[in-house]
Design an enzyme around this catalytic site. Sequence first.
Site, short mmCIF file in Angstrom:
data_model
loop_
_atom_site.label_atom_id
_atom_site.label_comp_id
_atom_site.label_asym_id
_atom_site.label_seq_id
_atom_site.Cartn_x
_atom_site.Cartn_y
_atom_site.Cartn_z
N PHE A 798 -38.40 91.04 0.15
CA PHE A 798 -37.35 90.76 -0.51
C PHE A 798 -37.22 89.75 -1.36
O PHE A 798 -36.18 89.13 -1.94
CB PHE A 798 -35.79 91.11 0.31
CG PHE A 798 -35.95 92.53 1.21
CD1 PHE A 798 -35.52 93.41 0.57
CD2 PHE A 798 -36.31 92.40 2.35
CE1 PHE A 798 -35.65 94.74 1.11
CE2 PHE A 798 -36.39 93.31 3.23
CZ PHE A 798 -35.80 94.72 2.53
N ALA A 799 -38.38 88.83 -1.21
CA ALA A 799 -38.26 87.70 -1.91
C ALA A 799 -39.68 87.10 -2.27
O ALA A 799 -40.89 87.58 -1.67
CB ALA A 799 -37.59 86.45 -1.24
N VAL A 801 -41.73 83.70 -4.49
CA VAL A 801 -41.43 82.31 -4.82
C VAL A 801 -42.44 82.13 -5.72
O VAL A 801 -43.83 82.26 -5.74
CB VAL A 801 -41.50 81.38 -3.71
CG1 VAL A 801 -41.32 79.86 -4.25
CG2 VAL A 801 -40.20 81.72 -2.90
N ASP A 917 -33.53 78.19 11.64
CA ASP A 917 -34.89 78.86 11.31
C ASP A 917 -36.15 77.70 11.62
O ASP A 917 -36.59 77.47 10.56
CB ASP A 917 -35.00 79.76 10.29
CG ASP A 917 -36.21 80.41 10.12
OD1 ASP A 917 -36.98 80.72 11.36
OD2 ASP A 917 -36.66 81.19 9.10
#
EC number: 2.7.11.1
Length: 1085
Positions: A798-799, A801, A917
Amino acid sequence: MDTPENVLQMLEAHMQSYKGNDPLGEWERYIQWVEENFPENKEYLITLLEHLMKEFLDKKKYHNDPRFISYCLKFAEYNSDLHQFFEFLYNHGIGTLSSPLYIAWAGHLEAQGELQHASAVLQRGIQNQAEPREFLQQQYRLFQTRLTETHLPAQARTSEPLHNVQVLNQMITSKSNPGNNMACISKNQGSELSGVISSACDKESNMERRVITISKSEYSVHSSLASKVDVEQVVMYCKEKLIRGESEFSFEELRAQKYNQRRKHEQWVNEDRHYMKRKEANAFEEQLLKQKMDELHKKLHQVVETSHEDLPASQERSEVNPARMGPSVGSQQELRAPCLPVTYQQTPVNMEKNPREAPPVVPPLANAISAALVSPATSQSIAPPVPLKAQTVTDSMFAVASKDAGCVNKSTHEFKPQSGAEIKEGCETHKVANTSSFHTTPNTSLGMVQATPSKVQPSPTVHTKEALGFIMNMFQAPTLPDISDDKDEWQSLDQNEDAFEAQFQKNVRSSGAWGVNKIISSLSSAFHVFEDGNKENYGLPQPKNKPTGARTFGERSVSRLPSKPKEEVPHAEEFLDDSTVWGIRCNKTLAPSPKSPGDFTSAAQLASTPFHKLPVESVHILEDKENVVAKQCTQATLDSCEENMVVPSRDGKFSPIQEKSPKQALSSHMYSASLLRLSQPAAGGVLTCEAELGVEACRLTDTDAAIAEDPPDAIAGLQAEWMQMSSLGTVDAPNFIVGNPWDDKLIFKLLSGLSKPVSSYPNTFEWQCKLPAIKPKTEFQLGSKLVYVHHLLGEGAFAQVYEATQGDLNDAKNKQKFVLKVQKPANPWEFYIGTQLMERLKPSMQHMFMKFYSAHLFQNGSVLVGELYSYGTLLNAINLYKNTPEKVMPQGLVISFAMRMLYMIEQVHDCEIIHGDIKPDNFILGNGFLEQDDEDDLSAGLALIDLGQSIDMKLFPKGTIFTAKCETSGFQCVEMLSNKPWNYQIDYFGVAATVYCMLFGTYMKVKNEGGECKPEGLFRRLPHLDMWNEFFHVMLNIPDCHHLPSLDLLRQKLKKVFQQHYTNKIRALRNRLIVLLLECKRSRK
């Protein structure tokens, strides 16, 4: 009356004595006088303009002067080769910042049909920020509109003029009405620049077309008219090109052929120019890196020489790396005994005496395997097998058993070809056996003797060095379960360790997880450390053509059962990059949720089903890193790439701890020998793709770290000391319990209830449109900025960079580089956490955390603009040491980074934020690590990133605790696995696991002994043993949420050891790491 020649002589005489600041103004007045008084004398005007250009060509002051540009364009109207003339102006720097030049140039190319070249010219003007910018952008939009309208072939044919006819018409009417004709020509050429054709010229052009017609012959029909005006007859076209034999080509066909040839030539020219520019940029950057590396090599050599002179011999012996030394065989046998429970030590003897009575449950398990893989629904209903009480072990993976003691010798000479699905990785496929976390050193020189796995590091022989690079990496790849009918019987253990190593080196067979099944593993060599695809935390990529050598931290073989040989798993090219990230906030690779059993579907092909029903006494909890929660007998998996979910039956509870009944509870004796799998499942555990890009699950088995027992009284009394010095103090008793702090509905509710919404931030931009298409090597408009996207740094489900630039691409000094984190759907939570963290931190602390410049929220996604870090993650730094002699990061750097991590987390917790995280690839190295020279802060340049999992405790009542499991991260804390409430403990565990990775180059696995959690591989040969034992005891054994250890006190103890042993060495160690980082960055170009 004065003639132009006389006035020109007067002007030249005047200019010789002129001492003003604007000589162009004098020329401008003279040219205006000539145009007003001699409008028909065009030849003199052309000569005058040519003289003006020669006069001011070398004067850079006027290169972008609008007056000079206008005269250049006027002179271009009388030039036969406009394209060459415009290139001449551009190469001399004339009009590079002037919009009219680009517009005129593009207009000429558009008229010639070179639409792609015209678009490139306009884009070059926009990149150069030519003025007026708005006018240039408007013309570019109009050009794109015309481009879309001319896609139809019919429109393209009718819209293209016949240039030869126009030239002929102009020549015919030149003598009859020269003034009007020249005005028409000027208007026509001006219309090519502005896109508008005057009606007068249209009328005259139409009249001329009625006079001159196109014929197959070379003479015009109205030749008598041409003879009257004494005009030479011009051939309209070349018959040889149109008439070939009995067939005749049309003008459109000939024009299309020429257009295709010209287009191919221009494409080749553009590609060649782009290649040369890229080559020059790479050469320049490589030269800078080479100069910096030479300087660092010199400094490193000087520091090493001075440090060697001052180093006492005793200090050198105390700091020898544990992976490079080992005791004798006799000492290994002495150290091995206290590590194992009594039941384990007796197991090989009992099995040798009666080998056929040891595995009474093999046939049922084998049947259960086949049933589970063929029909998951059926396999879930099978009752659990009888627990193997005699085979309970403390090993990290499994115990080896055998039906016949002689099968070990037999397997030494036999190689069984693997019949399972082949995993294609790179250019070759290695096939090895999956082993336990015993450090088994393959030494083939010992012959055919039986052996027992060694629990300590062997002596550093030649075979040991070979084995370390071989065995270390076989657990570094995902497991794909295949249908198998393999019912081979177990192999037995013997007491001779060396023979077992020799057998292991040659044979591809290995017993199954927890001493039950055999697993065939193939070792993959084409991808690198912890790699699960291009992930969003853009670690520094490794070179693609890496020479064959020792495997790195994160490489794993593909474990599976033998199956039909035609099944094949495609290789994912994204795995060639080690820019990894765990824990994307929207990660669908989650364990099942007790609240939504309806979300799960039946088992799929890629579902990793247990190879056998694990007895409760054998495994307490199995956790795959970031993706998997294991149950007592069945396992659940979500494949995030396809969003296919595989779970057990809906009737069962999903939490592995909630599922247990009181009858299944472990006794205190069995619990002390069981293991908590915190970062990897057993061989029969569930596997998924960690980064939503494949079937990789980044899991490791500790093969290098020696297993040893801590002295029972070594850390007595530490509990009270650390709890009294809590960095957060005594937390108030919890009056509020939250199940899942990462629930999307909860996050939406928290963002909606903010007193200052995210949309009100000055650097937040909301757009009532969809997310624009963002691809490498393209540019797009982001608000008021024109952004050029260089390449993809990392990618998740979903991402993505990207590395991007704002500004002139050709200006290396002024261009600003940054990252674009593109997410679908939009994720304003991470931007909120980042903004709040910067507001709550002191300005002097902000450089330790990633900074977001702005957030752009669209209807279906978001773009976060953040700071760029160029030298990869801490995970990448750990992996770089895999190819060095010591294989692991030096102790000095580990302690230095550990102190910085403790300080970071202390600052985050003081801001009442939980990162959630913490792991190696969420610590990243920037330019500050290469440039800083502060003696007291040699770990500067290390920053903490990825705030998508963070929790803002200010939004919850004071003392709030959580009960959910961090399902998107492999670093689950002890409290999660033991079903206890938690809050800040998750970050404590993450720091401990990250430090463990730096120390050993492997993931940490924790065992519970007598109620105390310890890392499974402890540290008999590790320097500063007492300090590390205390460190891990404090970080892993936190009583509850009300009594948190003091991070500052722990950091001070590390600092004391650091100052005693590494003050004079740390700069040399840091410089060496910088050299490794620079070499890695250069090698991937």
